[in-house]
Design an enzyme around this catalytic site. Structure first.
Site, mmCIF file in Angstrom:
data_model
loop_
_atom_site.group_PDB
_atom_site.id
_atom_site.type_symbol
_atom_site.label_atom_id
_atom_site.label_comp_id
_atom_site.label_asym_id
_atom_site.label_seq_id
_atom_site.Cartn_x
_atom_site.Cartn_y
_atom_site.Cartn_z
ATOM 1 N N GLU A 55 71.169 24.588 -39.089
ATOM 2 C CA GLU A 55 71.262 23.295 -38.418
ATOM 3 C C GLU A 55 69.889 22.665 -38.158
ATOM 4 O OE1 GLU A 55 74.562 23.318 -35.344
ATOM 5 O OE2 GLU A 55 74.355 25.458 -35.706
ATOM 6 N N SER B 165 78.152 23.127 -35.599
ATOM 7 C CA SER B 165 78.171 21.968 -36.489
ATOM 8 C C SER B 165 79.272 22.031 -37.546
ATOM 9 C CB SER B 165 76.806 21.797 -37.189
ATOM 10 O OG SER B 165 75.840 21.359 -36.262
ATOM 11 N N TYR C 118 78.074 14.319 -39.135
ATOM 12 C CA TYR C 118 76.732 13.753 -39.311
ATOM 13 C C TYR C 118 76.609 12.740 -40.430
ATOM 14 C CZ TYR C 118 75.784 17.647 -36.219
ATOM 15 O OH TYR C 118 75.816 18.514 -35.168
ATOM 16 N N ARG D 140 78.634 21.065 -23.556
ATOM 17 C CA ARG D 140 79.698 20.266 -24.154
ATOM 18 C C ARG D 140 80.850 21.196 -24.473
ATOM 19 N NH1 ARG D 140 78.261 19.105 -29.356
ATOM 20 N NH2 ARG D 140 79.979 20.387 -30.112
ATOM 21 N N ASP E 89 84.407 21.690 -26.246
ATOM 22 C CA ASP E 89 85.259 21.161 -27.308
ATOM 23 C C ASP E 89 86.683 21.672 -27.106
ATOM 24 O OD1 ASP E 89 82.970 20.035 -28.339
ATOM 25 O OD2 ASP E 89 82.646 21.610 -29.829
ATOM 26 N N GLU F 280 85.549 25.917 -27.959
ATOM 27 C CA GLU F 280 84.236 26.519 -27.784
ATOM 28 C C GLU F 280 83.431 25.690 -26.797
ATOM 29 O OE1 GLU F 280 81.441 25.463 -31.336
ATOM 30 O OE2 GLU F 280 83.447 25.781 -32.166
ATOM 31 N N ASN G 93 79.382 24.541 -25.991
ATOM 32 C CA ASN G 93 78.046 24.428 -26.568
ATOM 33 C C ASN G 93 77.007 24.249 -25.479
ATOM 34 O OD1 ASN G 93 78.719 23.898 -29.682
ATOM 35 N ND2 ASN G 93 80.199 22.814 -28.409
ATOM 36 N N GLY H 81 74.393 18.519 -29.551
ATOM 37 C CA GLY H 81 73.653 17.569 -30.356
ATOM 38 C C GLY H 81 73.275 16.319 -29.573
#
Length: 329
Positions: free
Chosen positions: A31, A167, A237, A276, A278, A291, A293, A297
């Site tokens: 990443e 990602s 992305y 974050r 998810d 998950e 994070n 990002g």
């Protein structure tokens, strides 16, 4: 809801505009490119609110630089193992350098998805049933026999993804048994352990959690609608591959439930400053945590900045406030 500005004074006695901030980005993970984009955006945001910030890679020059000119605080914009497995945070602890985000122990826990899911399950937080399968066991026990047992237990469809990674790299939805071997091979290209989950159909939602000094709070949930139905690396992305709705198109009661679950996950994993979470919200309105994070990002298509904007907050001021808090540790 406001955030501390770059002019406010942290407890250390140094004004926030005088803080020397180091943004770490790059690294050697898969990443790297995303991390560099995140780092540049954080750098620009901090400078825009008057902070003295510089960008640096996490390479052999880092420790000598920390010794020569110790920053007041570090922002870790590294993704993948470099920024999220806890090792870098442990080194910063050894150097006595404070940083934004959770400590090394909590970072290691959140980074390993099977371990994090076990903690969430113990805390009563819904997360899809799963099996974690190291590549060695997969080979030793016989691929066909193992995959048959996985399908017998979890059913179809399945979600296959690296046990440690982000990602969307190496992740695949498997709707037919014949596609499972290839999905496993693709996953093992990114990690030695595959996490195979029961696939939960529903709305992809991300909830960012920040703590500016009054305790963790959930920002407006972001609804994720990937054009091809899977929120993979390209969908994350590449412009035009995904549509985001902020706030998510959820009933108020479901929004409250999603926010409460995200805060519970943040707390259960011992996180601080920001994260974050998810999730999938199923047809019945039940949120399931996929998950969490610890180094989310920060690019132009990333979810935490979208949530910050939806909350009516300035991204640079939020990051500056987190930096000011870290500098007092």
């Amino acid at each position: 809801m406001g955030a501390n500005t770059a002019e406010e004074t942290p407890e250390s006695g140094t004004t926030a505009s005088e803080l020397h901030v180091l943004v770490l980005a790059g690294g050697l993970s898969y990443e790297r490119d995303v991390s560099l984009r995140s780092g540049r955006r954080v750098l620009d945001a901090l400078r825009a609110v008057g902070m003295q910030a510089e960008l640096r890679d996490a390479d052999v020059a880092l420790l000598p630089a920390l010794d020569a000119d110790p920053p007041h605080a570090v922002v870790i914009a590294l993704h993948g193992a470099t920024g999220e497995d806890g090792s870098l945070r442990g080194v910063l602890d050894l150097c006595g350098v404070p940083y934004v985000g959770c400590d090394a122990r909590s970072s290691r826990l959140a980074w390993d998805k099977p371990s994090a899911k076990a903690v969430l399950r113990e805390a009563g937080i819904a997360t899809p049933d799963w099996v974690a399968l190291p590549h060695d066991r997969f080979s030793e026990l016989g691929a066909v026999a193992v995959l048959d047992r996985i399908v017998d237990r979890l059913g179809l469809p399945l979600m296959v993804k690296p046990a440690q990674g982000g990602s969307g790299l190496g992740a695949a939805v498997v709707r037919d048994m014949t596609a499972l071997p290839a999905a496993m091979v693709g996953c093992f290209a990114y990690d030695s352990t595959a996490l195979v989950e029961r696939y939960v159909a529903g709305m992809d939602v991300a909830v960012s959690v920040i703590d500016l000094g009054d305790g963790p709070q959930a920002l407006p949930p972001v609804e994720i609608v990937p054009r091809n139905g899977v929120y993979d690396y390209a969908a994350r992305y590449t412009a035009g591959r995904t549509t985001w709705h902020t706030p998510a198109r959820l009933d108020p009661a479901v929004t409250d439930a999603v926010s409460a679950v995200a805060l519970a996950a943040h707390t259960a994993l011992g996180l601080r400053d920001l994260s974050r979470v998810d999730l999938i919200v199923d047809a019945a309105g039940q949120p399931h945590v996929l998950e969490v994070n610890v180094s989310p990002g920060m690019t132009e298509t990333s979810l935490l900045p979208l949530a910050v904007q939806a909350a009516g907050m300035d991204f640079g001021r939020v990051i500056a406030a987190l930096v000011a808090r870290a500098a007092t540790r």
